[in-house]
Enzyme design. Structure first.
Site, PDB file in Angstrom:
ATOM      1  N   HIS A  16     -14.052  34.273  27.222  1.00  0.00           N
ATOM      2  CA  HIS A  16     -13.623  33.218  28.160  1.00  0.00           C
ATOM      3  C   HIS A  16     -13.026  33.916  29.390  1.00  0.00           C
ATOM      4  O   HIS A  16     -12.486  35.019  29.279  1.00  0.00           O
ATOM      5  CB  HIS A  16     -12.556  32.379  27.448  1.00  0.00           C
ATOM      6  CG  HIS A  16     -12.079  31.170  28.173  1.00  0.00           C
ATOM      7  ND1 HIS A  16     -11.158  31.223  29.198  1.00  0.00           N
ATOM      8  CD2 HIS A  16     -12.365  29.859  28.003  1.00  0.00           C
ATOM      9  CE1 HIS A  16     -10.913  29.987  29.626  1.00  0.00           C
ATOM     10  NE2 HIS A  16     -11.633  29.145  28.922  1.00  0.00           N
TER      11      HIS A  16
ATOM     12  N   ASP B  30      -7.938  36.833  21.156  1.00  0.00           N
ATOM     13  CA  ASP B  30      -7.832  35.508  21.760  1.00  0.00           C
ATOM     14  C   ASP B  30      -8.244  34.497  20.679  1.00  0.00           C
ATOM     15  O   ASP B  30      -9.435  34.334  20.396  1.00  0.00           O
ATOM     16  CB  ASP B  30      -8.760  35.459  22.982  1.00  0.00           C
ATOM     17  CG  ASP B  30      -8.970  34.041  23.510  1.00  0.00           C
ATOM     18  OD1 ASP B  30      -8.440  33.089  22.900  1.00  0.00           O
ATOM     19  OD2 ASP B  30      -9.680  33.907  24.524  1.00  0.00           O
TER      20      ASP B  30
ATOM     21  N   GLN C 237      -9.953  29.427  20.007  1.00  0.00           N
ATOM     22  CA  GLN C 237     -10.948  28.593  19.305  1.00  0.00           C
ATOM     23  C   GLN C 237     -10.938  28.839  17.810  1.00  0.00           C
ATOM     24  O   GLN C 237     -11.717  28.216  17.078  1.00  0.00           O
ATOM     25  CB  GLN C 237     -12.354  28.870  19.861  1.00  0.00           C
ATOM     26  CG  GLN C 237     -12.541  28.523  21.310  1.00  0.00           C
ATOM     27  CD  GLN C 237     -12.493  27.012  21.565  1.00  0.00           C
ATOM     28  OE1 GLN C 237     -12.672  26.194  20.657  1.00  0.00           O
ATOM     29  NE2 GLN C 237     -12.224  26.636  22.801  1.00  0.00           N
TER      30      GLN C 237
ATOM     31  N   LYS D  29      -5.423  22.767  21.737  1.00  0.00           N
ATOM     32  CA  LYS D  29      -6.678  22.824  20.965  1.00  0.00           C
ATOM     33  C   LYS D  29      -6.380  22.739  19.472  1.00  0.00           C
ATOM     34  O   LYS D  29      -7.266  22.751  18.642  1.00  0.00           O
ATOM     35  CB  LYS D  29      -7.423  24.132  21.263  1.00  0.00           C
ATOM     36  CG  LYS D  29      -7.849  24.256  22.735  1.00  0.00           C
ATOM     37  CD  LYS D  29      -8.600  25.539  22.958  1.00  0.00           C
ATOM     38  CE  LYS D  29      -8.673  25.939  24.407  1.00  0.00           C
ATOM     39  NZ  LYS D  29      -9.575  25.137  25.225  1.00  0.00           N
TER      40      LYS D  29
HETATM   41  N1  PLP Z   1      -9.855  31.517  25.337  1.00  0.00           N
HETATM   42  C1  PLP Z   1     -10.774  30.711  24.787  1.00  0.00           C
HETATM   43  C2  PLP Z   1     -11.748  31.272  23.804  1.00  0.00           C
HETATM   44  C3  PLP Z   1     -10.821  29.365  25.152  1.00  0.00           C
HETATM   45  O1  PLP Z   1     -11.740  28.558  24.617  1.00  0.00           O
HETATM   46  C4  PLP Z   1      -9.893  28.882  26.098  1.00  0.00           C
HETATM   47  C5  PLP Z   1      -9.951  27.479  26.554  1.00  0.00           C
HETATM   48  O2  PLP Z   1     -10.981  26.842  26.538  1.00  0.00           O
HETATM   49  C6  PLP Z   1      -8.945  29.747  26.613  1.00  0.00           C
HETATM   50  C7  PLP Z   1      -8.950  31.066  26.213  1.00  0.00           C
HETATM   51  C8  PLP Z   1      -7.910  29.293  27.594  1.00  0.00           C
HETATM   52  O3  PLP Z   1      -7.036  28.394  26.990  1.00  0.00           O
HETATM   53  P1  PLP Z   1      -5.936  27.631  27.864  1.00  0.00           P
HETATM   54  O4  PLP Z   1      -6.673  26.998  28.999  1.00  0.00           O
HETATM   55  O5  PLP Z   1      -5.358  26.627  26.915  1.00  0.00           O
HETATM   56  O6  PLP Z   1      -4.954  28.649  28.303  1.00  0.00           O
END
Ligand code: PLP
Length: 415
Positions: free
Chosen positions: A132, A209, A212, A235
């Site tokens: 991401h 990270d 998900q 999430k």
């Molecule tokens: N990493 C992954 C794999 C994600 O799916 C997301 C959000 O979709 C994020 C990081 C970022 O999360 P946030 O926007 O809640 O900080």
């Protein structure tokens, strides 16, 4: 304090569980909502809504510094939420659990507070191709600031990342390895335990990270063995604007604070400040108190679910969706790694994903369309965008059948 009684579901029953999520019973464009955008943000159970409501109505005050009753109540609710999250990810102690705004903030904190002071020209940060943007851009910023280099491990045509391919890029210049536990764009589950073991054997610090992963599988940070693990509350059936950075105590101790301000200090003079103990050293300023309490209620709610049953249900949903969507002519599933988490990215020949998303919405079906903040993944598959249906344990087989029917309707419109 009037803490909401914990609801316990001894056996997983999707109808019973759906009744815990008030939003799921609403209508959209006159149709029952089919909420298949859980990868972007999941819905909240009544237990979370009530915990936040109770806090706002009865206990709100600033935390940690007050001697009055409300401040002490708010502090104990906030700190109890931390304890719940420590248990949820199996951290060793509450010193290792820092409340942040979300995954994005957690990764930026590590990039700036751990990596930036340490990195120099020639050093490398290793990530993978399916990250991401939140696990790409903070490292790019840090690289610009230090002269370090960002190295990207490849994935294959299924969206799978192979341990050997990552190991081949680990060398004496690699100072940090960061990867997703589960890809938000493809659903790939990465072999994080093996990847972390490979990194550790070479003295490389690791960040996972988990944005998900935490909604879909049990996570034990000690078993994974990582130095850092990041995730977001929204999430995980909790509120927005709250998340967690787990860090091994020993490494957090060595890091300087990221932001300065109230609550993160022991003493301040104009000459010098000394810093508070962990985890408060990393929680400058008034935090998102109600968000933390809501997230604590979310993990308490999950603790009352038959989670094995919930995960089996999600796997059955994925399998049903893969078969059902797989039967649609001109539909291509993007991301076919074995053992995927419960989401499906797809494209339909002749129908732009954004048009598809709009047509599905007319039928009350919420999916995400776009690049999913993973533009390098889209570039890899030579696609501008995909549609993504991402499931939670409260989704049903009927919703997937409705999704398939609505995709057929879209195909007919654009035929
Ligand atoms: N990493 C992954 C794999 C994600 O799916 C997301 C959000 O979709 C994020 C990081 C970022 O999360 P946030 O926007 O809640 O900080």
């Amino acid at each position: 304090m009037n803490k909401t009684a914990l609801k316990v579901h001894s056996r997983f029953d999707v109808d019973q569980v759906r009744a815990d999520f008030p939003l799921l019973s609403r209508m959209v464009h006159g149709k029952p909502l089919a909420y298949l955008d859980n990868g972007a943000s999941s819905q909240r159970p009544t237990a979370v809504i009530e915990a936040v409501d109770d806090y706002e109505r009865r206990h709100h005050s600033n935390i940690h510094r007050g001697v009055h009753t409300l401040s002490q109540e708010a502090t104990s609710l906030y700190e109890a939420a931390r304890d719940g999250l420590v248990r949820f990810i199996h951290a060793r102690s509450r010193h290792e659990l820092v409340f942040v705004r979300g995954t994005t903030e957690a990764i930026n904190l590590v990039a700036q507070s751990y990596a930036r002071p340490l990195m120099k020209s020639g050093d490398e940060v290793l990530i993978t191709h399916l990250e991401h943007h939140s696990n790409i851009v903070p490292w790019q910023l840090m690289c610009e600031q230090t002269g370090a280099r960002l190295v990207v491990a490849p994935m294959d045509q299924h969206g799978e990342v192979h341990v050997e391919a990552v190991e081949a890029l680990m060398n004496e210049r690699t100072r940090l390895f960061a990867c997703a536990h589960v890809s938000n764009a493809l659903g790939t589950v990465l072999p994080v335990e093996r990847l972390v073991a490979s990194a550790k054997a070479r003295g490389i610090v690791t960040l996972i990270d988990g944005a998900q992963a935490v909604p879909h599988m049990p996570v034990d940070v000690q078993k994974i063995g990582c130095d850092f693990y990041a995730f977001s509350g929204h999430k995980l059936f909790g509120p927005t604007g709250i998340g967690v950075l787990y860090g091994r105590e020993e490494i957090l101790e060595r890091m300087p604070p990221w932001q300065g301000g109230g609550d993160m200090i022991l003493a301040v003079t104009f000459g010098k400040s000394t810093y508070n103990a962990l985890p408060y050293k990393f929680e400058a300023g008034t935090p998102n108190i109600s968000g933390a309490i809501g997230l604590g209620a979310a993990v308490d709610y999950l603790a009352g679910l038959d989670l094995d049953g919930a995960h089996r249900h999600e796997h059955a949903l994925l399998s049903h969706a893969t078969t059902t969507l797989g039967r649609i002519d001109d539909l291509r599933i993007v991301g076919t790694a074995p053992g995927k988490a419960s989401l499906i990215s797809f494209v339909v020949k002749g129908v732009h994903p954004h048009d598809l998303g709009t047509i599905l919405d007319e039928d009350g079906i919420a999916v995400r369309t776009g690049h999913h903040c993973a533009m390098p993944v889209m570039d890899f598959f030579k696609l501008p965008a995909t549609a993504r249906a991402s499931f939670a344990f409260y989704n049903t087989f009927d919703e997937i059948d409705r999704l398939a029917a609505a995709i057929e309707r879209a195909r007919a419109i654009f035929a």
